[in-house]
Write a protein that holds these residues in place. Structure first.
Motif, PDB file in Angstrom:
ATOM      1  N   ARG A  52      63.440  40.330  40.163  1.00 26.11           N
ATOM      2  CA  ARG A  52      62.752  41.614  40.036  1.00 26.11           C
ATOM      3  C   ARG A  52      61.408  41.553  40.749  1.00 26.11           C
ATOM      4  NH1 ARG A  52      61.035  42.086  34.787  1.00 26.11           N
ATOM      5  NH2 ARG A  52      63.174  41.713  34.149  1.00 26.11           N
ATOM      6  N   ALA A  53      60.706  40.434  40.605  1.00 24.85           N
ATOM      7  CA  ALA A  53      59.426  40.281  41.295  1.00 24.85           C
ATOM      8  C   ALA A  53      59.626  40.237  42.804  1.00 24.85           C
ATOM      9  CB  ALA A  53      58.722  39.009  40.826  1.00 24.85           C
ATOM     10  N   ARG A  54      60.715  39.635  43.251  1.00 19.93           N
ATOM     11  CA  ARG A  54      60.994  39.576  44.691  1.00 19.93           C
ATOM     12  C   ARG A  54      61.213  40.974  45.251  1.00 19.93           C
ATOM     13  NH1 ARG A  54      66.344  36.796  46.858  1.00 19.93           N
ATOM     14  NH2 ARG A  54      65.644  35.133  45.505  1.00 19.93           N
ATOM     15  N   THR A  55      61.963  41.822  44.539  1.00 16.69           N
ATOM     16  CA  THR A  55      62.192  43.178  45.029  1.00 16.69           C
ATOM     17  C   THR A  55      60.912  43.991  45.008  1.00 16.69           C
ATOM     18  OG1 THR A  55      62.861  43.954  42.844  1.00 16.69           O
ATOM     19  CG2 THR A  55      64.613  43.223  44.334  1.00 16.69           C
ATOM     20  N   ALA A  56      60.044  43.741  44.027  1.00 14.15           N
ATOM     21  CA  ALA A  56      58.780  44.464  43.982  1.00 14.15           C
ATOM     22  C   ALA A  56      57.861  44.044  45.125  1.00 14.15           C
ATOM     23  CB  ALA A  56      58.080  44.226  42.645  1.00 14.15           C
ATOM     24  N   ARG A  57      57.993  42.803  45.573  1.00 11.31           N
ATOM     25  CA  ARG A  57      57.152  42.304  46.659  1.00 11.31           C
ATOM     26  C   ARG A  57      57.694  42.654  48.038  1.00 11.31           C
ATOM     27  NH1 ARG A  57      57.715  36.903  45.791  1.00 11.31           N
ATOM     28  NH2 ARG A  57      57.867  36.860  43.563  1.00 11.31           N
ATOM     29  N   GLU A  58      58.836  43.324  48.104  1.00 11.89           N
ATOM     30  CA  GLU A  58      59.430  43.616  49.392  1.00 11.89           C
ATOM     31  C   GLU A  58      58.662  44.644  50.205  1.00 11.89           C
ATOM     32  OE1 GLU A  58      63.511  44.536  48.750  1.00 11.89           O
ATOM     33  OE2 GLU A  58      64.072  42.433  48.627  1.00 11.89           O
ATOM     34  N   ILE A  59      57.653  45.259  49.635  1.00 13.97           N
ATOM     35  CA  ILE A  59      56.815  46.179  50.396  1.00 13.97           C
ATOM     36  C   ILE A  59      55.945  45.312  51.307  1.00 13.97           C
ATOM     37  CG2 ILE A  59      55.015  47.914  50.269  1.00 13.97           C
ATOM     38  CD1 ILE A  59      56.123  48.702  47.550  1.00 13.97           C
ATOM     39  N   ARG A  60      56.332  45.231  52.556  1.00  7.86           N
ATOM     40  CA  ARG A  60      55.698  44.304  53.481  1.00  7.86           C
ATOM     41  C   ARG A  60      54.663  44.958  54.395  1.00  7.86           C
ATOM     42  NH1 ARG A  60      56.784  39.710  51.197  1.00  7.86           N
ATOM     43  NH2 ARG A  60      58.960  39.142  51.134  1.00  7.86           N
TER      44      ARG A  60
END
Length: 149
Positions: A52-60
């Motif tokens: 879930r944290a990985r998907t939230a951090r996908e805003i690059r």
């Protein structure tokens, strides 16, 4: 040795991946450095939180963050909480509840750690909550806390 990666390890995998590595590599390097945790039956919850944290951090990039900002700021987010006669809540509103309310209102899934609250929300009313989407972009969510009947 079966482990769950908590960080990106070159040549091995990404956070949340379950991998088999040699015992010495896992025991002497990955585990002490904090790059992995041992695989256990109870680690399934940790895997989901990492993913879930990985998907939230996908805003690059900034452009994608601006799009998400426009989407978030167009939402009307209402949170129903139990309250007493004077409008005071039983407890307080947590960042996890705000994230769930944004998702229920049709918004994107956010990471609760990216929310910036001015203080504890302990009464009914309208509040402005900042969401850090990118180091250069922050969105403002208008949160209406109403009494649950």
């Amino acid at each position: 040795m079966k482990i769950i990666l908590t960080q990106d390890v070159s040549g091995v995998g990404e956070p949340g991946d379950i991998v088999d590595v040699k015992n010495g590599y896992g025991r002497n390097y990955l585990l002490p450095q904090g790059f992995a945790i041992p695989w256990t039956k109870g680690a399934e919850k940790q895997i989901t939180s990492i993913k879930r944290a990985r998907t939230a951090r996908e805003i690059r990039n900034v452009d994608q963050a601006q799009e998400v900002k426009a989407q978030i700021e167009a939402l009307k987010v209402t949170l129903r909480e139990r309250a007493g006669d004077g409008g005071r809540l039983f407890g307080s509103v947590t960042p996890a509840e705000i994230v769930d309310a944004v998702k229920a209102a049709g918004g994107p899934e956010l990471d609760r750690r990216r929310l910036q609250l001015a203080g504890h929300i302990k009464s009914l009313g309208s509040y402005q909550v900042q969401v850090r989407l990118h180091p250069e972009v922050a969105a403002t969510v208008t949160l209406d806390v109403v009494a649950d009947k």
